[in-house]
Scaffold this motif. Sequence first.
Motif, PDB file in Angstrom:
ATOM      1  N   LEU A   1      34.943  13.339  25.105  1.00  0.00           N
ATOM      2  CA  LEU A   1      35.289  14.377  24.130  1.00  0.00           C
ATOM      3  C   LEU A   1      34.595  14.215  22.783  1.00  0.00           C
ATOM      4  O   LEU A   1      34.886  14.965  21.847  1.00  0.00           O
ATOM      5  CB  LEU A   1      36.806  14.423  23.915  1.00  0.00           C
ATOM      6  CG  LEU A   1      37.674  14.827  25.106  1.00  0.00           C
ATOM      7  CD1 LEU A   1      39.083  15.130  24.646  1.00  0.00           C
ATOM      8  CD2 LEU A   1      37.101  16.025  25.852  1.00  0.00           C
TER       9      LEU A   1
ATOM     10  N   ASP B   1      32.161  20.881  26.833  1.00  0.00           N
ATOM     11  CA  ASP B   1      31.329  19.746  26.434  1.00  0.00           C
ATOM     12  C   ASP B   1      29.992  20.269  25.921  1.00  0.00           C
ATOM     13  O   ASP B   1      29.217  20.861  26.676  1.00  0.00           O
ATOM     14  CB  ASP B   1      31.122  18.823  27.636  1.00  0.00           C
ATOM     15  CG  ASP B   1      30.377  17.547  27.259  1.00  0.00           C
ATOM     16  OD1 ASP B   1      30.124  17.349  26.062  1.00  0.00           O
ATOM     17  OD2 ASP B   1      30.059  16.759  28.168  1.00  0.00           O
TER      18      ASP B   1
ATOM     19  N   TYR C   1      38.410  14.056  28.842  1.00  0.00           N
ATOM     20  CA  TYR C   1      39.140  15.239  29.322  1.00  0.00           C
ATOM     21  C   TYR C   1      40.389  14.839  30.109  1.00  0.00           C
ATOM     22  O   TYR C   1      41.415  15.509  30.049  1.00  0.00           O
ATOM     23  CB  TYR C   1      38.205  16.070  30.189  1.00  0.00           C
ATOM     24  CG  TYR C   1      38.744  17.435  30.558  1.00  0.00           C
ATOM     25  CD1 TYR C   1      39.178  18.316  29.583  1.00  0.00           C
ATOM     26  CD2 TYR C   1      38.808  17.841  31.892  1.00  0.00           C
ATOM     27  CE1 TYR C   1      39.669  19.577  29.907  1.00  0.00           C
ATOM     28  CE2 TYR C   1      39.292  19.101  32.234  1.00  0.00           C
ATOM     29  CZ  TYR C   1      39.724  19.957  31.239  1.00  0.00           C
ATOM     30  OH  TYR C   1      40.203  21.196  31.564  1.00  0.00           O
TER      31      TYR C   1
END
Length: 530
Positions: A302, A383, A338
């Motif tokens: 992330l 992303d 995630y």
Amino acid sequence: MIQVAQILFILSVLVILHEFGHYLTAKMFKMRVEKFYLFMDVGFSLIKKKIGETEWGIGWLPLGGYVKISGMIDESMDADQMKQEPQPWEFRSKPAWQRLIVMLGGIIVNILLAIFIYSLTFSTTGQKTISTDKIQQNGLAFGEVGHKVGFKNGDKIISIDGKEYKDFKFVSMSVLFGDKVEIERAGKKMEIQLTDEEKGEIIKKEGKGFVGARYPVTNFFVDSIGKNSNGILRFDEIIGANDKKFTYVDELFEVLRNKNADSVSFLVKRDNKEFVVKTKIDSTGTKGLSLKSILFSENFNLNNAVVGEMTEDSEAKKSGLDFNDKILEINNKKINDYKDFKKELSLVKPNGLVKIKIDRDSKISVINSKVNKKGRIGVGLKDNTESAFVVRNKMSLGKAIPEACALTWDMFKYNINSFKLILRPKTGAYTQVKSPIGIARQLPDAWDWEFIWNFTALFSIGLAFMNLLPIPGLDGGHALFTIVEMITGKKLSDKAAGYVQTGGMIFLLSLMALTFGKDIYQLILDKLIN
């Protein structure tokens, strides 16, 4: 609303410039232009202002636009004007070659616009390609239909009808366009020939996604699972089966595919511990695990991920979360990937509150969002890390222009091949034709200028191709009759031209009604299901 705004922006740019091509060439040959409209003003217009001899306006119906040139049978269907004596400033009074240029003016501008956008993109952010060599380094992964028509995981596509493709984004569709696909399997070259029926099955069930890169199995986790989990839990990583560890996630899919109550011993990783879970596999999903009952998600980092999707009834959006926000913590726990994001949300009770720490434009803040009955806040993360398969080639403007011309021509040929595919009924490609509503639903939820301009260039080429089709009511239909006149010396009578134009408009409006109806039906169906 973002998707609607994007499609309206793209359509407005394309329509205005396309019609300006007609306007500019008409004025060049001293023709009178009575109207210049963005969108159609059926019955009334939203905005209008007369400047000189031309009325400029915006119609209420967002179906293209038009330029009304004196003495021309066009979208306005003004037959009364055609009953009067021709005037020197009218379209019908001009030589055929001038009329032909006016008819092609919009198409020429569309092509020039694509070349301009590509040239500017290549010389600033660089030409973006998906390297076929990189994406095929470990072979390719295929969906269920891909396997059914003869491909196998690990295959490499060498050429299609003898042509090699350096940019992989052209490969999947070229497989559908072509007849012979040369592949490399386990070091040996072989050919696969697809029938129209097989292509139709790919189009209907998997589309361009029937082939893609192979991804490490350790990058994926179980995001949801059906009732027959047999010991497999959400957030597990399935890393092997029957004493064999997987390298790629498609190996796992292969075990799950086309099995009938087979017993399998899965190697599972849970909380950094590995152990074996014995279960049954059933492709129907009734007696055990199947691809239909289990959903896998990629566990991306992330660090460079932001909010990229929001449902219309998003609880997080109601609480103040916005596109491009970066999520740092959930309930005071740092979120690294995630899987962490999903896992922390799953710990919150339905209809409970979750504290989300975000970074918005380098400013840290905290919002409190409600979790809905399904345990979701209604957002998806994107992303922004560029794929390892992407290659960017930034070049000088001098080099960018010829490259832009070459890509524009390739994309024009792409439209020709797509149209040929649509005309082959057995492929069922005609069912995939989309209206602006269907196209808008495929656009990203967040505003991305690079995507928008590239999509505008692609759409501009498509508009040029569509208008070049020799169908009455389109520029190509007008151009065809003008070319016939130039060859034979005989001009189609105004009365006959009126009939032809009416027939063409009925055909085009019927086609639009079908595509809009299909996309509206699908939109309503998706809303009811979700």
